[in-house]
Design an enzyme around this catalytic site. Structure first.
Site, mmCIF file in Angstrom:
data_model
loop_
_atom_site.group_PDB
_atom_site.id
_atom_site.type_symbol
_atom_site.label_atom_id
_atom_site.label_comp_id
_atom_site.label_asym_id
_atom_site.label_seq_id
_atom_site.Cartn_x
_atom_site.Cartn_y
_atom_site.Cartn_z
ATOM 1 N N GLU A 58 0.831 -1.198 0.000
ATOM 2 C CA GLU A 58 0.000 0.000 0.000
ATOM 3 C C GLU A 58 0.870 1.255 0.000
ATOM 4 O O GLU A 58 0.599 2.220 -0.724
ATOM 5 C CB GLU A 58 -0.937 0.015 1.206
ATOM 6 C CG GLU A 58 -1.873 1.221 1.204
ATOM 7 C CD GLU A 58 -2.582 1.433 2.536
ATOM 8 O OE1 GLU A 58 -3.801 1.648 2.525
ATOM 9 O OE2 GLU A 58 -1.892 1.393 3.588
ATOM 10 N N TRP A 80 -8.363 -2.375 0.151
ATOM 11 C CA TRP A 80 -9.136 -1.302 -0.470
ATOM 12 C C TRP A 80 -10.309 -1.815 -1.302
ATOM 13 O O TRP A 80 -11.008 -1.019 -1.938
ATOM 14 C CB TRP A 80 -8.233 -0.428 -1.348
ATOM 15 C CG TRP A 80 -7.456 0.587 -0.588
ATOM 16 C CD1 TRP A 80 -6.184 0.475 -0.104
ATOM 17 C CD2 TRP A 80 -7.894 1.897 -0.207
ATOM 18 N NE1 TRP A 80 -5.807 1.625 0.545
ATOM 19 C CE2 TRP A 80 -6.844 2.517 0.489
ATOM 20 C CE3 TRP A 80 -9.082 2.603 -0.399
ATOM 21 C CZ2 TRP A 80 -6.934 3.810 1.008
ATOM 22 C CZ3 TRP A 80 -9.181 3.890 0.109
ATOM 23 C CH2 TRP A 80 -8.117 4.481 0.807
#
Length: 288
Positions: A58, A80
């Site tokens: 990320e 996500w």
């Protein structure tokens, strides 16, 4: 990690019950700060196993300026997925696919991913192109050339773009501080999901601090984590109690490839976590 457990206890004993956007309900406090000295070890939670692979990918995704989940999906990172899926369910293309089927389409169909995998101008976009400014490069340049500046700041909160984002930035504002060849970083986080999100945020921004320190020839010192609305969702109370029943273990070490000299050149393989001995993982449902 005592600082995190102290936060959990403080919310449980001093927090107020509040409604929220997700209709889940929380116990919440306002304005809480934790400090982590990176010389004492890498602040990765030991009272439950934390998915460090997701944290690294990320962070690299943010640094690259990417805002499409396809990179994360391709790397097996799921953190996500729910947000673009919820948006997809309101789109005319939706054909009652499950979340798993949606993710499979993101992975296998580049055009589908292009249309339905984008989160809008979230973190990476703001870090690398805030109204035309590459904030991350600017921060690096300031640390190298004007280390005593009080303006070494990076903001993910861009009011002009909020309505285009799948989720307005929670970890919104960074400030770097140089002293005696040491680099510290303070994060202001407007909203912190203490069970699921905050352990990720602590590790992610501590790692960012280490990376920036390396490419600016400084030693990483202190990560300061300031949270506005620090909350535990009502469906995470049991999980937090489980962690509070566990005795924290020694912090691990994060080893970074010392040959990397640019913040934009880091790869997943440049990071090695050593001596991480956590308790088992604890599952919890994300509130979307």
């Amino acid at each position: 990690m005592r600082q995190y457990l102290d936060l959990c206890r403080h919310i449980l004993t001093q927090g107020s019950l509040k409604t929220d956007r997700t209709n889940t309900g929380t116990k919440s406090v306002f304005g809480y700060q934790m400090r982590f000295d990176l010389e004492e070890g890498f602040p990765l939670l030991t009272t439950k196993k934390v998915f460090m692979k997701a944290i690294i990918h990320e962070l690299l995704w943010f640094i690259s300026g990417d805002t499409n989940i396809k990179y994360l999906v391709d790397k097996g990172v799921k953190i996500w997925n729910e947000w673009p899926y919820e948006a997809y369910k309101k789109h005319k293309d939706y054909q009652n696919e499950s979340l798993e089927e949606f993710v499979d389409k993101i992975k296998s169909n580049p055009e589908f991913a292009r249309v339905h995998g984008n989160l809008g101008p979230v973190y990476g976009a703001q870090w690398r192109n805030f109204n035309g400014v590459d904030q991350l490069q600017t921060v690096i340049d300031q640390i190298k050339n004007n280390p005593d500046s009080r303006r070494i700041i990076l903001s993910a909160w861009n009011p002009a773009d909020l309505d285009k984002m799948a989720l307005p930035p929670c970890h919104a504002f960074l400030q770097f501080y140089v002293n005696n060849d040491e680099l510290s970083l303070q994060l202001y986080q407007r909203s912190g999901d203490v069970f699921l999100g905050v352990p990720f945020n602590i590790a992610s921004y501590s790692l960012l601090l280490m990376m920036v320190a390396q490419v600016t020839n400084l030693r990483p010192k202190t990560f300061v984590h300031t949270i506005g609305d620090a909350h535990i969702y009502s469906n995470h109370f049991d999980q937090i109690e489980t962690q509070l029943s566990r005795t924290p273990r020694q912090l691990p070490k994060m080893i970074i490839n010392s040959q990397v000299k640019s913040i934009f050149d880091f790869k997943y393989e440049d990071f090695k976590l050593e001596d991480y001995n956590p308790y088992p993982a604890i599952k919890g449902v994300v509130a979307v």
